[in-house]
Design a protein around this motif. Structure first.
Motif, PDB file in Angstrom:
ATOM      1  N   THR B  11       1.139  -0.925   0.115  1.00 21.13           N
ATOM      2  CA  THR B  11      -0.114   0.024  -0.304  1.00 21.13           C
ATOM      3  C   THR B  11       1.203   1.055  -0.269  1.00 21.13           C
ATOM      4  OG1 THR B  11      -1.780   0.905   0.824  1.00 21.13           O
ATOM      5  CG2 THR B  11      -0.157  -0.076   2.511  1.00 21.13           C
ATOM      6  N   ILE B  12       0.197   2.262  -0.424  1.00 17.49           N
ATOM      7  CA  ILE B  12       1.357   3.820  -0.929  1.00 17.49           C
ATOM      8  C   ILE B  12      -0.190   4.751   0.113  1.00 17.49           C
ATOM      9  CG2 ILE B  12       2.474   5.368  -1.852  1.00 17.49           C
ATOM     10  CD1 ILE B  12       2.731   3.060  -4.212  1.00 17.49           C
ATOM     11  N   CYS B  13      -0.089   5.018   0.516  1.00 12.06           N
ATOM     12  CA  CYS B  13      -0.507   6.555   1.312  1.00 12.06           C
ATOM     13  C   CYS B  13       0.515   7.700   1.264  1.00 12.06           C
ATOM     14  CB  CYS B  13      -1.068   6.149   2.581  1.00 12.06           C
ATOM     15  SG  CYS B  13      -0.143   5.893   4.334  1.00 12.06           S
ATOM     16  N   LYS B  14       0.044   8.790   1.230  1.00 15.80           N
ATOM     17  CA  LYS B  14      -0.062  10.082   1.857  1.00 15.80           C
ATOM     18  C   LYS B  14       0.627  10.704   2.675  1.00 15.80           C
ATOM     19  CE  LYS B  14      -2.036  12.125  -2.439  1.00 15.80           C
ATOM     20  NZ  LYS B  14      -2.700  13.370  -3.008  1.00 15.80           N
ATOM     21  N   SER B  15       1.767  11.205   3.054  1.00 10.59           N
ATOM     22  CA  SER B  15       2.247  11.596   4.347  1.00 10.59           C
ATOM     23  C   SER B  15       0.838  12.651   5.185  1.00 10.59           C
ATOM     24  CB  SER B  15       3.133  12.349   4.144  1.00 10.59           C
ATOM     25  OG  SER B  15       3.853  13.242   5.187  1.00 10.59           O
ATOM     26  N   GLY B  16       1.094  11.972   6.132  1.00  6.62           N
ATOM     27  CA  GLY B  16       0.404  12.494   7.330  1.00  6.62           C
ATOM     28  C   GLY B  16      -1.534  11.595   7.012  1.00  6.62           C
ATOM     29  N   THR B  17      -1.106  10.438   6.351  1.00  6.11           N
ATOM     30  CA  THR B  17      -2.813  10.180   6.217  1.00  6.11           C
ATOM     31  C   THR B  17      -2.668   9.150   7.313  1.00  6.11           C
ATOM     32  OG1 THR B  17      -2.361   8.644   4.031  1.00  6.11           O
ATOM     33  CG2 THR B  17      -3.721  11.010   3.730  1.00  6.11           C
ATOM     34  N   SER B  18      -3.885   8.172   6.835  1.00  2.00           N
ATOM     35  CA  SER B  18      -4.010   6.845   8.049  1.00  2.00           C
ATOM     36  C   SER B  18      -3.640   5.550   7.020  1.00  2.00           C
ATOM     37  CB  SER B  18      -4.633   7.079   8.668  1.00  2.00           C
ATOM     38  OG  SER B  18      -4.682   7.962  10.061  1.00  2.00           O
ATOM     39  N   MET B  19      -3.666   4.478   7.469  1.00  2.00           N
ATOM     40  CA  MET B  19      -4.301   3.405   6.231  1.00  2.00           C
ATOM     41  C   MET B  19      -3.892   1.944   7.832  1.00  2.00           C
ATOM     42  SD  MET B  19      -1.499   0.212   6.190  1.00  2.00           S
ATOM     43  CE  MET B  19      -2.447  -0.108   4.390  1.00  2.00           C
ATOM     44  N   ARG B  20      -4.943   0.809   7.108  1.00  4.71           N
ATOM     45  CA  ARG B  20      -5.323   0.177   8.120  1.00  4.71           C
ATOM     46  C   ARG B  20      -5.372  -0.974   7.111  1.00  4.71           C
ATOM     47  NH1 ARG B  20     -10.328  -3.001   7.948  1.00  4.71           N
ATOM     48  NH2 ARG B  20     -10.967  -3.726   9.816  1.00  4.71           N
ATOM     49  N   MET B  21      -4.513  -2.342   8.291  1.00  2.00           N
ATOM     50  CA  MET B  21      -4.628  -3.326   8.094  1.00  2.00           C
ATOM     51  C   MET B  21      -4.885  -4.631   8.041  1.00  2.00           C
ATOM     52  SD  MET B  21      -0.419  -2.604   8.956  1.00  2.00           S
ATOM     53  CE  MET B  21       0.029  -1.298   7.940  1.00  2.00           C
ATOM     54  N   GLU B  22      -5.748  -6.035   7.849  1.00  6.77           N
ATOM     55  CA  GLU B  22      -5.468  -6.558   8.223  1.00  6.77           C
ATOM     56  C   GLU B  22      -4.808  -7.769   8.306  1.00  6.77           C
ATOM     57  OE1 GLU B  22     -10.126  -5.049   6.777  1.00  6.77           O
ATOM     58  OE2 GLU B  22      -8.957  -6.622   5.916  1.00  6.77           O
ATOM     59  N   CYS B  23      -5.547  -9.313   9.110  1.00  5.84           N
ATOM     60  CA  CYS B  23      -4.114  -9.893   9.602  1.00  5.84           C
ATOM     61  C   CYS B  23      -5.443 -11.047   9.904  1.00  5.84           C
ATOM     62  CB  CYS B  23      -3.301  -9.838  10.326  1.00  5.84           C
ATOM     63  SG  CYS B  23      -2.877 -11.145  11.405  1.00  5.84           S
ATOM     64  N   GLN B  24      -5.679 -12.136   8.746  1.00  2.00           N
ATOM     65  CA  GLN B  24      -6.836 -13.720   9.423  1.00  2.00           C
ATOM     66  C   GLN B  24      -6.084 -14.236   9.059  1.00  2.00           C
ATOM     67  OE1 GLN B  24     -10.338 -12.972   7.563  1.00  2.00           O
ATOM     68  NE2 GLN B  24     -10.633 -14.755   9.207  1.00  2.00           N
ATOM     69  N   ALA B  25      -6.459 -14.824  10.448  1.00  2.00           N
ATOM     70  CA  ALA B  25      -5.689 -17.069  10.817  1.00  2.00           C
ATOM     71  C   ALA B  25      -7.189 -17.427   9.923  1.00  2.00           C
ATOM     72  CB  ALA B  25      -5.559 -16.681  12.542  1.00  2.00           C
ATOM     73  N   VAL B  26      -6.425 -18.436   9.573  1.00  2.00           N
ATOM     74  CA  VAL B  26      -7.362 -19.359   8.923  1.00  2.00           C
ATOM     75  C   VAL B  26      -6.605 -21.127   9.448  1.00  2.00           C
ATOM     76  CG1 VAL B  26      -7.708 -20.074   6.698  1.00  2.00           C
ATOM     77  CG2 VAL B  26      -7.654 -17.643   7.022  1.00  2.00           C
ATOM     78  N   GLY B  27      -7.693 -22.006  10.213  1.00  2.00           N
ATOM     79  CA  GLY B  27      -7.647 -22.928  10.200  1.00  2.00           C
ATOM     80  C   GLY B  27      -6.979 -23.168  12.103  1.00  2.00           C
ATOM     81  N   PHE B  28      -7.278 -22.024  12.847  1.00  2.00           N
ATOM     82  CA  PHE B  28      -6.247 -21.960  13.959  1.00  2.00           C
ATOM     83  C   PHE B  28      -7.585 -20.900  14.505  1.00  2.00           C
ATOM     84  CE2 PHE B  28      -2.871 -19.345  14.489  1.00  2.00           C
ATOM     85  CZ  PHE B  28      -3.154 -18.900  13.536  1.00  2.00           C
ATOM     86  N   GLN B  29      -7.382 -20.919  15.989  1.00  2.00           N
ATOM     87  CA  GLN B  29      -7.441 -19.756  16.639  1.00  2.00           C
ATOM     88  C   GLN B  29      -6.794 -19.270  17.130  1.00  2.00           C
ATOM     89  OE1 GLN B  29     -10.137 -21.738  19.475  1.00  2.00           O
ATOM     90  NE2 GLN B  29     -12.153 -21.640  18.270  1.00  2.00           N
ATOM     91  N   ALA B  30      -6.402 -18.684  16.948  1.00  2.00           N
ATOM     92  CA  ALA B  30      -5.062 -17.050  17.384  1.00  2.00           C
ATOM     93  C   ALA B  30      -6.171 -16.540  18.163  1.00  2.00           C
ATOM     94  CB  ALA B  30      -5.073 -16.439  15.806  1.00  2.00           C
ATOM     95  N   THR B  31      -4.805 -17.045  20.013  1.00  2.00           N
ATOM     96  CA  THR B  31      -5.223 -16.508  21.449  1.00  2.00           C
ATOM     97  C   THR B  31      -4.789 -15.088  20.988  1.00  2.00           C
ATOM     98  OG1 THR B  31      -4.015 -18.046  21.685  1.00  2.00           O
ATOM     99  CG2 THR B  31      -6.122 -18.919  21.744  1.00  2.00           C
ATOM    100  N   SER B  32      -3.599 -15.605  20.144  1.00  2.00           N
ATOM    101  CA  SER B  32      -2.895 -14.085  20.896  1.00  2.00           C
ATOM    102  C   SER B  32      -2.463 -13.733  19.078  1.00  2.00           C
ATOM    103  CB  SER B  32      -1.489 -14.022  21.545  1.00  2.00           C
ATOM    104  OG  SER B  32      -1.767 -14.387  22.876  1.00  2.00           O
ATOM    105  N   VAL B  33      -2.124 -12.070  19.126  1.00  2.00           N
ATOM    106  CA  VAL B  33      -1.351 -11.255  17.301  1.00  2.00           C
ATOM    107  C   VAL B  33      -0.855 -10.726  18.139  1.00  2.00           C
ATOM    108  CG1 VAL B  33      -2.276 -10.067  15.582  1.00  2.00           C
ATOM    109  CG2 VAL B  33      -3.796 -12.046  16.206  1.00  2.00           C
ATOM    110  N   ALA B  34       0.814 -10.783  17.485  1.00  2.00           N
ATOM    111  CA  ALA B  34       1.827  -9.886  17.190  1.00  2.00           C
ATOM    112  C   ALA B  34       1.753  -9.245  16.680  1.00  2.00           C
ATOM    113  CB  ALA B  34       3.168  -9.940  17.667  1.00  2.00           C
ATOM    114  N   TRP B  35       1.993  -7.696  16.320  1.00  2.00           N
ATOM    115  CA  TRP B  35       2.381  -7.106  15.382  1.00  2.00           C
ATOM    116  C   TRP B  35       3.657  -6.396  15.579  1.00  2.00           C
ATOM    117  CZ3 TRP B  35      -0.777  -5.973  11.198  1.00  2.00           C
ATOM    118  CH2 TRP B  35      -1.813  -6.325  10.984  1.00  2.00           C
ATOM    119  N   TYR B  36       4.666  -6.637  14.111  1.00  2.00           N
ATOM    120  CA  TYR B  36       5.813  -5.991  13.710  1.00  2.00           C
ATOM    121  C   TYR B  36       5.805  -5.410  12.683  1.00  2.00           C
ATOM    122  CZ  TYR B  36       7.331 -10.518  16.985  1.00  2.00           C
ATOM    123  OH  TYR B  36       7.422 -10.742  17.827  1.00  2.00           O
ATOM    124  N   ARG B  37       7.104  -4.653  13.323  1.00  5.17           N
ATOM    125  CA  ARG B  37       7.360  -3.497  12.150  1.00  5.17           C
ATOM    126  C   ARG B  37       9.090  -3.919  11.432  1.00  5.17           C
ATOM    127  NH1 ARG B  37       6.638   2.948  12.820  1.00  5.17           N
ATOM    128  NH2 ARG B  37       8.979   1.856  13.493  1.00  5.17           N
TER     129      ARG B  37
END
Lengths: 114, 115
Positions: B11-37
């Motif tokens: 994704t490309i966004c302009k400086s000062g704007t916001s963007m949303r990203m999503e994460c979907q677990a398939v085949g198991f239950q994600a009791t915890s989710v960690a976000w890394y950069r």
């Protein structure tokens, strides 16, 4: 506090050579260790993990790693590398809990020359 | 098998704007989710660890005000980068923990470019 140290930022070998990528960690309790590979421009691919039992663990594509509690190490090895093994390799450590955070080392860039 | 999907991939966004990203677990239950950069030429920094029915824990240098996270159920999490600037560019990875499993399953990441 858990820390991970990968002492070699860059490793260069020739195709067919063996290679060892070093990883040292510090953590006060039971630990979960893993290695990941990142090809250029891509995300993380899981290679192998150690949690308990046999300290030598086998992973995908001929990789193995050996856990040493006395050395606080989890070095990654491969007996004969291929050019496609060129990538960045990350060692990661996690405390032994279901929700312990995974901490990554700085990564080692492996370059395999033909 | 256990799979984790992230979108968008890029994704490309302009400086000062916001963007949303999503994460979907398939085949198991994600009791915890960690976000890394992963900033350019860097390693993976943990932004926050989210556990269902618990408070989200943000790491030092990362705040809820800048990176709000939603983890409404055991298969989905989202994170927004608010007021994105050049230093926010990089690859954002979602890592999902399966209950009772020592492995963390990662998506392929969302690559954010800020212009």
């Amino acid at each position: 506090t858990q820390t991970v140290s990968q002492s070699d930022a860059h490793v260069t070998v020739f195709e067919g050579d063996s290679v060892e990528l070093r990883c040292n960690y510090s953590y006060g309790g039971s630990i979960y260790l893993s290695w990941y590979i990142q090809h250029h421009g891509h995300g993380l691919q899981f290679l192998l993990k150690y949690y308990s039992g046999n300290p030598v663990v086998q992973g995908v594509n001929g990789f193995e790693a050996e856990f040493s509690k006395s050395d606080s190490s989890f070095h990654l090895r491969k007996a004969s590398v291929h050019w496609s093994d060129s990538a960045v390799y990350f060692c990661a450590v996690r405390g032994n809990t279901n929700t312990g955070k995974l901490t990554f080392g700085d990564g080692t860039v492996l370059t395999v020359k033909p | 098998g256990a799979l984790v999907y992230q979108y968008p991939r890029r994704t490309i966004c302009k400086s000062g704007t916001s963007m949303r990203m999503e994460c979907q677990a398939v085949g198991f239950q994600a009791t915890s989710v960690a976000w890394y950069r992963q900033s350019p030429q860097k390693t993976f920094e943990l932004i926050a660890l989210s556990t269902v029915n618990s408070a989200i824990k943000y790491e030092q240098n990362f705040t809820q005000e800048k990176f709000p996270i939603s983890h409404p159920n055991l298969s989905f999490s989202s994170m927004t980068v608010l007021n994105a600037y050049l230093e926010d560019r990089g690859l954002y990875l979602c890592g999902a923990y399966r209950a009772g499993n020592t492995e963390v399953f990662f998506g392929k990441g969302t690559r954010l470019t800020v212009v």
